[in-house]
Design a protein around this motif. Structure first.
Motif, short mmCIF file in Angstrom:
data_model
loop_
_atom_site.label_atom_id
_atom_site.label_comp_id
_atom_site.label_asym_id
_atom_site.label_seq_id
_atom_site.Cartn_x
_atom_site.Cartn_y
_atom_site.Cartn_z
N ALA A 249 28.29 12.72 23.35
CA ALA A 249 29.52 13.49 23.55
C ALA A 249 30.44 13.40 22.33
CB ALA A 249 30.25 12.98 24.80
N ASN A 252 30.19 15.92 19.08
CA ASN A 252 30.76 17.27 19.02
C ASN A 252 31.70 17.51 17.87
OD1 ASN A 252 29.35 18.31 21.03
ND2 ASN A 252 31.06 18.74 22.39
N THR A 322 23.70 21.88 21.53
CA THR A 322 23.81 20.51 22.04
C THR A 322 24.77 20.39 23.22
OG1 THR A 322 25.53 20.02 20.43
CG2 THR A 322 23.29 19.41 19.82
N ASP A 323 25.78 21.22 23.29
CA ASP A 323 26.77 21.04 24.35
C ASP A 323 26.68 22.12 25.41
OD1 ASP A 323 28.94 20.63 25.96
OD2 ASP A 323 30.28 20.09 24.34
N PRO A 324 26.23 21.74 26.62
CA PRO A 324 26.09 22.73 27.69
C PRO A 324 27.42 23.37 28.08
CG PRO A 324 25.87 20.50 28.55
CD PRO A 324 25.85 20.40 27.06
N ARG A 325 28.52 22.64 27.85
CA ARG A 325 29.82 23.21 28.25
C ARG A 325 30.18 24.41 27.39
NH1 ARG A 325 32.83 17.61 27.84
NH2 ARG A 325 31.52 17.69 26.00
N ARG A 327 27.69 26.21 25.70
CA ARG A 327 26.62 27.18 25.89
C ARG A 327 26.79 27.95 27.20
NH1 ARG A 327 22.55 23.82 25.45
NH2 ARG A 327 22.18 23.56 27.66
N LEU A 328 27.14 27.20 28.26
CA LEU A 328 27.15 27.82 29.59
C LEU A 328 28.55 28.04 30.13
CD1 LEU A 328 24.44 25.44 30.99
CD2 LEU A 328 24.06 27.79 30.33
N GLY A 329 29.55 27.42 29.48
CA GLY A 329 30.93 27.48 29.99
C GLY A 329 31.43 28.88 29.85
N PRO B 114 28.83 14.46 30.68
CA PRO B 114 29.00 15.91 30.62
C PRO B 114 27.85 16.66 29.96
CG PRO B 114 30.33 14.85 28.94
CD PRO B 114 29.71 13.75 29.75
N MET B 115 26.99 15.94 29.22
CA MET B 115 26.00 16.63 28.39
C MET B 115 24.60 16.65 28.99
SD MET B 115 27.92 17.24 25.71
CE MET B 115 27.65 16.92 24.00
N TYR B 160 24.68 21.38 35.02
CA TYR B 160 25.49 20.37 34.36
C TYR B 160 26.75 20.13 35.19
CZ TYR B 160 22.50 21.08 30.33
OH TYR B 160 21.42 21.14 29.51
N HIS B 162 29.87 20.32 34.74
CA HIS B 162 31.00 21.26 34.73
C HIS B 162 30.70 22.52 35.53
CE1 HIS B 162 28.58 23.16 31.54
NE2 HIS B 162 29.23 24.26 31.84
N GLN B 163 29.46 22.68 35.96
CA GLN B 163 29.10 23.92 36.65
C GLN B 163 29.30 23.87 38.15
OE1 GLN B 163 25.11 24.08 34.63
NE2 GLN B 163 25.67 26.21 34.31
#
Lengths: 329, 339
Positions: A249, A252, A322-325, A327-329, B114-115, B160, B162-163
């Motif tokens: 984390a 980032n 690397t960071d799903p938040r 990519r998908l946020g 979170p990752m 993940y 946050h989802q």
């Protein structure tokens, strides 16, 4: 698919930024009073020659310097997107040729420096955060602040003196004079490698120091978070859980710092490159600005901006991967 | 360990934190036993040392340090072990963590990394402790999620943190805590951040697990109503000490310690007619942690404080019947002979 769209979107923004940069850098170059010819004339007068007004006007006309700013910019831009960056007044050579000559060394130094910065600062930052207030942490902070505070040119001079006195390595440049015009050989490669450390140390010093602090601070932040305690409560080995969760984390800001480190490396190395006599774009830009060589300066600025935008784009793409938040946020 | 059915026994546990402003003893001589298949509720205000006590059982109390006391745990694989003696990063405690004592944490928002996907984080414990391969672990993780009422668990394991929502995240946390079938489940205010209907569902999941698999639960809460629902016994804590320990029905029908009485009085009652009368509240607030009052720590807020006694000597926890104990001078018969 989402990632692909993201990349396309980022690239179109990059193109737009480049357009703005071109306009403003052209504008800024034009801002100081006078133009290339006035400074050229000043130099001629210094050496005792003079030039009459009529031929000045003729020269100015032939260079296109008598046209309004927007016309000059428009002409230059139309040629630029076709790959023609104009002719340097100072070198009386095509800007493209001059820049391409110096581009490999610039890229090599900047990218190597970036890798060196990451390789050194990330492990030290992790160590310093995991052992906060330990002797090692204080040592890292001590040398880090020295690294940030010592100006690059001073460090360059000191290192050059040490290299010359202690190891007999010739001063300056990226290769010894005797190899200058020779084809590539093992001896030349080894000579080149010998010249590399000093510029790399000088260029990376402050960036490394800054990134150690960033890594330490971000990781300390993450280490205090609940999910680290959860991972610990799960029975994972300490080193494994630290590397899997908080370090991941904390990476980032480090990854996104690649974007701003790159322009800093390009411009930050200018002074060091002048002192060390490095054949990079930095000193070229410096000379172009001094001589009001507008096409060369604009060319340098555009290439540096382009590299920066590419650097930002790469770091953003890595960040999205690397960071799903993100990519998908 | 005394008692056949005791799974965990804590004796006079003290945990202190070295802060820059001075030492804080967050847990100050706590003793209790947790029996197989029982639910022990732990109640107290913020700062009463409930969470620190719970964390200490897993030896994740750092930066706190155990200064004295014992934690004896009847481990199914290692026999009777003294947790307080263990190296907090050692092999032994790590094999007990999550496999034998698991914990549900308070903040569903931040207790998952979170990752990484839920699948990754839940299978992690199954691969580590139950030595499952990836495919089996994934299957087990899906089952575990389904068992706590998670809708579409096959999808959730690819998602993940946050989802999904806070309630769903807390469900995932519970699924993860139950995945390895621990002997003891510590639930540290698991429903505090959730809405009431989700809370009820989660309590039901925990109660069912305790009924079917005989899991012992240490349920920490500041909500007496929730504890009344789920617990067999209740332990009331104040400033790092246990002030009263009783079976749940007795605690609610005849509370002894003035603090417990005050806590119960501060809950609005549905069958009581208030007639414009105000709800009783506990006066004052928790004292400065660096500067605890002398004598009974509750005396400055206590409506029944006895001058000359309560601010002088600290009451000790004494049994008042077979299964109840209280730490209060009102119930100490020997107080006059002590002085």
């Amino acid at each position: 698919m989402k990632l692909f769209q993201y990349i396309i979107r980022r690239m179109s923004w990059g193109a737009l930024v480049l357009l703005f940069v071109s306009f403003f850098s052209f504008l800024v170059i034009q801002l100081p009073p006078g133009d290339y010819l006035t400074s050229y004339m000043a130099r001629l007068e210094k050496s005792g020659m003079s030039i009459d007004n009529a031929s000045m006007v003729a020269l100015r006309h032939s260079y296109g310097l008598d046209q309004p700013f927007l016309v000059q910019y428009g002409k230059w831009f139309c040629r630029f997107i076709q790959g023609d960056m104009g002719v340097s007044f100072l070198y009386t050579e095509k800007v493209k040729v001059i820049i391409l000559e110096r581009l490999p060394a610039t890229l090599l130094l900047s990218i190597t420096s970036l890798l060196v910065i990451y390789l050194i600062s990330i492990p030290i930052g992790i160590y310093a955060a995991r052992r906060q207030y330990s002797v090692g942490d204080f040592l890292a902070a001590f040398f880090g602040f020295i690294g940030m505070a010592v100006p690059g040119f001073l460090l360059a001079l000191i290192l050059m003196w040490i290299a010359y006195q202690g190891f007999g390595v010739s001063i300056g440049g990226l290769q010894s004079p005797q190899f200058m015009d020779q084809p590539m050989s093992w001896a030349k490669a080894i000579d080149f490698m010998k010249h590399l450390p000093i510029p790399i140390i000088v260029i990376t010093m402050s960036g490394t120091a800054a990134l150690i602090r960033t890594m330490r601070a971000t990781l300390l932040d993450e280490l205090g978070k609940q999910y680290v305690t959860t991972a610990r409560a799960k029975g994972l080995r300490e080193s494994k859980l630290i590397n899997k969760y908080p370090v991941r984390a904390a990476m980032n800001p480090i990854i996104s710092s690649g974007g701003w480190l790159l322009p800093e490396l390009f411009s930050g190395e200018t002074i060091a490159a002048i002192v060390l006599g490095l054949p990079t774009i930095g000193p070229l830009l410096y000379r172009a600005l001094l001589g009001e060589d507008m096409y060369l300066a604009a060319g340098c600025l555009m290439i540096l901006s382009l590299l920066t935008i590419i650097g930002m784009l790469i770091s953003d793409i890595i960040l999205a991967i690397t960071d799903p938040r993100i990519r998908l946020g | 360990m005394t008692g056949e059915n005791n799974l965990l026994e804590v004796k006079d546990l003290k945990v202190a934190f070295n802060m820059r402003q001075g030492d804080v003893t967050a847990v100050n001589g706590v003793s209790f036993q947790l029996q197989r298949g029982k639910v022990l509720g732990v109640v107290g205000e913020s700062g009463s040392g409930k969470s620190v006590s719970a964390r200490t059982l897993l030896r994740i109390e750092a930066p706190g340090k155990i200064t004295s006391g014992e934690i004896n745990f009847c481990s199914p694989r290692h026999g009777e072990v003294a947790l307080q003696k263990m190296n907090t990063t050692g092999e032994l405690i790590r094999s007990i963590r999550w496999k034998e004592i698991a914990m549900i944490f308070q903040e569903p928002m931040t207790s998952f990394g979170p990752m990484h996907t839920f699948g990754n984080q839940i299978t992690e414990v199954l691969i580590l402790h139950d030595k499952l391969n990836k495919a089996d672990a994934l299957q087990k993780a899906i089952e575990s999620l389904r068992s706590v009422g998670m809708p579409r668990p096959e999808k959730v394991i690819t998602q993940y943190p946050h989802q999904i929502s806070g309630g769903q995240r807390q469900r995932a946390m519970i699924a993860m805590a139950l995945a390895c079938n621990p002997e003891i489940l510590i639930a540290d205010e698991p429903t505090t951040a959730l809405d009431v209907s989700t809370e009820a569902q989660i309590l039901e999941v925990l109660a069912e697990r305790q009924r079917t698999l005989n899991t012992s639960i240490l349920y920490i809460s500041h909500n007496l109503g929730v504890v009344a629902n789920i617990a067999d016994e209740v332990m009331v804590m104040y400033l790092g000490k246990v002030v009263e320990h009783a079976p749940v029905s007795e605690l609610f029908s005849s509370p002894k310690h003035p603090y417990t009485i005050a806590l119960l009085n501060s809950i609005p009652k549905i069958d009581k007619v208030y007639n414009g009368q105000r709800l009783e509240v506990l006066t004052g607030c928790i004292p400065d942690p660096y500067n605890h009052p002398a004598g009974c720590k509750f005396h400055p807020r206590c409506p029944k404080a006895m001058k000359g006694i309560c601010e002088q000597t600290e009451p000790i926890q004494q049994a008042i019947s077979d299964n109840r104990s209280v730490a209060c001078h009102l119930y100490t018969s020997s107080i006059n002979t002590n002085r």
